[in-house]
Design a protein around this motif. Structure first.
Motif, PDB file in Angstrom:
ATOM      1  N   ILE A 144       0.867  -1.184   0.000  1.00 29.19           N
ATOM      2  CA  ILE A 144       0.000   0.000   0.000  1.00 29.19           C
ATOM      3  C   ILE A 144       0.899   1.227   0.000  1.00 29.19           C
ATOM      4  O   ILE A 144       1.397   1.660   1.037  1.00 29.19           O
ATOM      5  N   ASP A 145       1.144   1.781  -1.186  1.00 29.96           N
ATOM      6  CA  ASP A 145       2.033   2.934  -1.281  1.00 29.96           C
ATOM      7  C   ASP A 145       1.241   4.240  -1.121  1.00 29.96           C
ATOM      8  O   ASP A 145       0.004   4.247  -1.082  1.00 29.96           O
ATOM      9  N   SER A 146       1.966   5.349  -1.044  1.00 25.67           N
ATOM     10  CA  SER A 146       1.338   6.654  -0.818  1.00 25.67           C
ATOM     11  C   SER A 146       0.371   7.013  -1.935  1.00 25.67           C
ATOM     12  O   SER A 146      -0.694   7.613  -1.700  1.00 25.67           O
ATOM     13  N   ARG A 147       0.708   6.628  -3.166  1.00 25.06           N
ATOM     14  CA  ARG A 147      -0.165   6.930  -4.297  1.00 25.06           C
ATOM     15  C   ARG A 147      -1.471   6.155  -4.214  1.00 25.06           C
ATOM     16  O   ARG A 147      -2.550   6.699  -4.516  1.00 25.06           O
ATOM     17  N   LEU A 148      -1.410   4.899  -3.780  1.00 23.97           N
ATOM     18  CA  LEU A 148      -2.630   4.114  -3.626  1.00 23.97           C
ATOM     19  C   LEU A 148      -3.505   4.712  -2.520  1.00 23.97           C
ATOM     20  O   LEU A 148      -4.726   4.812  -2.673  1.00 23.97           O
TER      21      LEU A 148
ATOM     22  N   ILE B 292      -7.411   6.048  -3.039  1.00 26.37           N
ATOM     23  CA  ILE B 292      -8.550   5.611  -2.228  1.00 26.37           C
ATOM     24  C   ILE B 292      -9.207   6.807  -1.551  1.00 26.37           C
ATOM     25  O   ILE B 292     -10.442   6.906  -1.466  1.00 26.37           O
ATOM     26  N   LYS B 293      -8.396   7.723  -1.081  1.00 24.03           N
ATOM     27  CA  LYS B 293      -8.900   8.922  -0.402  1.00 24.03           C
ATOM     28  C   LYS B 293      -9.687   9.821  -1.346  1.00 24.03           C
ATOM     29  O   LYS B 293     -10.773  10.314  -0.991  1.00 24.03           O
ATOM     30  N   GLU B 294      -9.170  10.021  -2.552  1.00 28.60           N
ATOM     31  CA  GLU B 294      -9.694  11.053  -3.433  1.00 28.60           C
ATOM     32  C   GLU B 294     -10.808  10.581  -4.356  1.00 28.60           C
ATOM     33  O   GLU B 294     -11.641  11.403  -4.790  1.00 28.60           O
TER      34      GLU B 294
ATOM     35  N   GLU C 174       2.641   1.350  11.938  1.00 30.22           N
ATOM     36  CA  GLU C 174       2.909   2.661  11.349  1.00 30.22           C
ATOM     37  C   GLU C 174       2.142   2.849  10.042  1.00 30.22           C
ATOM     38  O   GLU C 174       1.581   3.926   9.777  1.00 30.22           O
ATOM     39  N   LYS C 175       2.082   1.803   9.210  1.00 30.17           N
ATOM     40  CA  LYS C 175       1.348   1.899   7.948  1.00 30.17           C
ATOM     41  C   LYS C 175      -0.155   2.070   8.200  1.00 30.17           C
ATOM     42  O   LYS C 175      -0.807   2.889   7.538  1.00 30.17           O
ATOM     43  N   ILE C 176      -0.687   1.340   9.164  1.00 30.51           N
ATOM     44  CA  ILE C 176      -2.113   1.463   9.471  1.00 30.51           C
ATOM     45  C   ILE C 176      -2.439   2.874   9.955  1.00 30.51           C
ATOM     46  O   ILE C 176      -3.450   3.470   9.565  1.00 30.51           O
ATOM     47  N   LYS C 177      -1.576   3.424  10.797  1.00 26.64           N
ATOM     48  CA  LYS C 177      -1.792   4.791  11.285  1.00 26.64           C
ATOM     49  C   LYS C 177      -1.796   5.790  10.136  1.00 26.64           C
ATOM     50  O   LYS C 177      -2.599   6.734  10.102  1.00 26.64           O
TER      51      LYS C 177
END
Length: 424
Positions: free
Chosen positions: A234-238, A242-244, A278-281
């Protein structure tokens, strides 16, 4: 001729059965579960119980339909085809490849009446097997297979040996099938495979995130859902996508398997509990109201009470719901030789404790949805009670009374009150 298909195990197996059914129908065969001339069983081997169920169902269907041509395929037959041929004796056996050849094999058997065993022994040399466009669905959702196989080699798991290496489906074929499903009226597509987040590693210039972005651009696709994905994938772009994007489901199923670094290391899981947390947060900070579910194995060899308490701590910190599995020893995996195997009694007790936590977390998460306005995909309608049942984008189940009509298959915006989540 009439045929029946039966699938054990995962959604990938069910998808493959649907694809095979489509191929047979194109050749003029008719699907008929009551009096088939051909019976096809897709087997599973993820646990010892799955092995047992596979054997039982092969025998059961051969006994139920003694005059039918019997076809066995899948993970259990891949690893046990010699036993199946010797002890059960179906007419056709394939493993986790050559499924696309089954219509030809059936016609060959009809012509020769000679049993066929077609199992490639070296699964690590498999290429992706394109089974064509299908429409495997569960009610209003459609599953879309994007890859097969796995290269992770977790020490408890047989799947890399039975399913073979990680291999991706061609991007154009995935997009074509997705557009077909949207055209058929399905509101949600669920990406599925053996190691979904590994998609694209064997294709130059394509990543899993690229695939998600391209699919989310399809016109009239209401919801795209990821079936399961590793935290490291799950990278920052993914996360941003999902957010946008409103049509990407705000739900992630992220397997933890254990919250103890010692157990993770012996499982060969390739991350620490600290990295996972950390990733979940990060995900929760970026995506409000995201639902995060997981898989956890209890009773792995050598798991102490302290190790299990570590798992409970991480689970409480990270998840909204937990799928719990007692460790199942699988011959052929490294973990079966590990010392300090855990007793069934201890496994059972730890399953109960983790399930109790899961229920608590899930109830708390549902209650946090009260007062919010969210999209829900309606799956079922009770006309007597005038209740529509569905799931929010974060996979929380709701029931809506008083809409005065059947809303199945529609995506509707609802303001959630307590009555909608109480009975779910």
């Amino acid at each position: 001729m009439k045929f029946k298909v039966f699938s054990l195990g995962c959604k990938v197996n069910s998808y493959e059965c649907s694809a095979l059914s489509s191929a047979l129908i194109k050749r003029g065969y008719v699907q008929d579960n009551s009096s088939p001339d051909i019976v096809i069983i897709n087997t599973c081997s993820v646990t010892a119980t799955a092995d047992q169920k596979s054997r039982q169902h092969i025998r059961k269907f051969i006994k139920m339909y003694p005059k039918a041509i019997s076809v066995v395929m899948g993970c259990y037959s891949q690893g046990n085809y010699e036993y199946i041929a010797r002890e059960i004796n179906p007419n056709i056996i394939v493993g986790t490849s050559s499924r696309d050849k089954i219509p030809d094999l059936i016609e060959r058997y009809i012509a020769t009446k000679e049993n066929i065993v077609l199992v490639e022994k070296d699964t690590r040399k498999y290429k992706y097997e394109e089974l064509g466009i299908t429409s495997y669905t569960e009610n209003v959702r459609a599953y879309l297979k994007i890859q097969d196989g796995c290269d992770n080699f977790c020490t408890y798991c047989l799947i890399p040996y039975r399913r073979g290496k990680m291999r991706s489906r061609e991007l154009n074929n995935i997009v074509e099938e997705a557009k077909y499903l949207v055209g058929q009226g399905y509101k949600e597509i669920i990406l599925t495979g053996i190691h979904v987040g590994g998609y694209g590693r064997d294709i130059d210039g394509v990543s899993f995130t690229d695939l998600v972005e391209q699919l989310s651009n399809i016109e009239n696709l209401s919801s795209l859902r990821i079936s399961s994905i590793e935290a490291s994938e799950i990278d920052s772009r993914l996360i941003s996508l999902i957010k946008e994007r409103d049509n990407i489901a705000k739900h992630l199923h992220i397997p933890l398997q254990a919250g103890s670094n010692e157990i993770l290391r012996r499982m060969n899981r390739k991350y620490t509990s600290e990295e996972f947390v950390e990733k979940i947060k990060k995900i929760r900070k970026e995506i409000p109201d995201v639902g995060i579910t997981t898989d956890i194995i209890v009773g792995f060899p050598g798991e102490t009470e302290e190790n299990f308490l570590d798992t409970l701590k991480v689970a409480r910190e990270c998840f909204d719901q937990i799928h719990v599995f007692p460790y199942s020893a699988r011959e052929g995996t490294p973990a079966v030789t590990f010392p300090n195997q855990i007793s069934p009694q201890v496994k059972s007790e730890r399953v109960e404790r983790l399930m109790s936590l899961s229920n608590e977390l899930h109830q708390s998460f549902k209650e946090k949805m009260v007062g919010k306005t969210m999209n829900a995909l309606i799956e079922k309608y009770d006309s007597k009670l005038d209740i529509n049942y569905g799931k929010l984008t974060n996979y929380v189940e709701i029931s809506i009374k008083g809409l005065q009509s059947n809303q199945v298959g529609k995506v509707i915006s609802v303001k959630i009150d307590k009555s909608m989540i109480e009975s779910n």
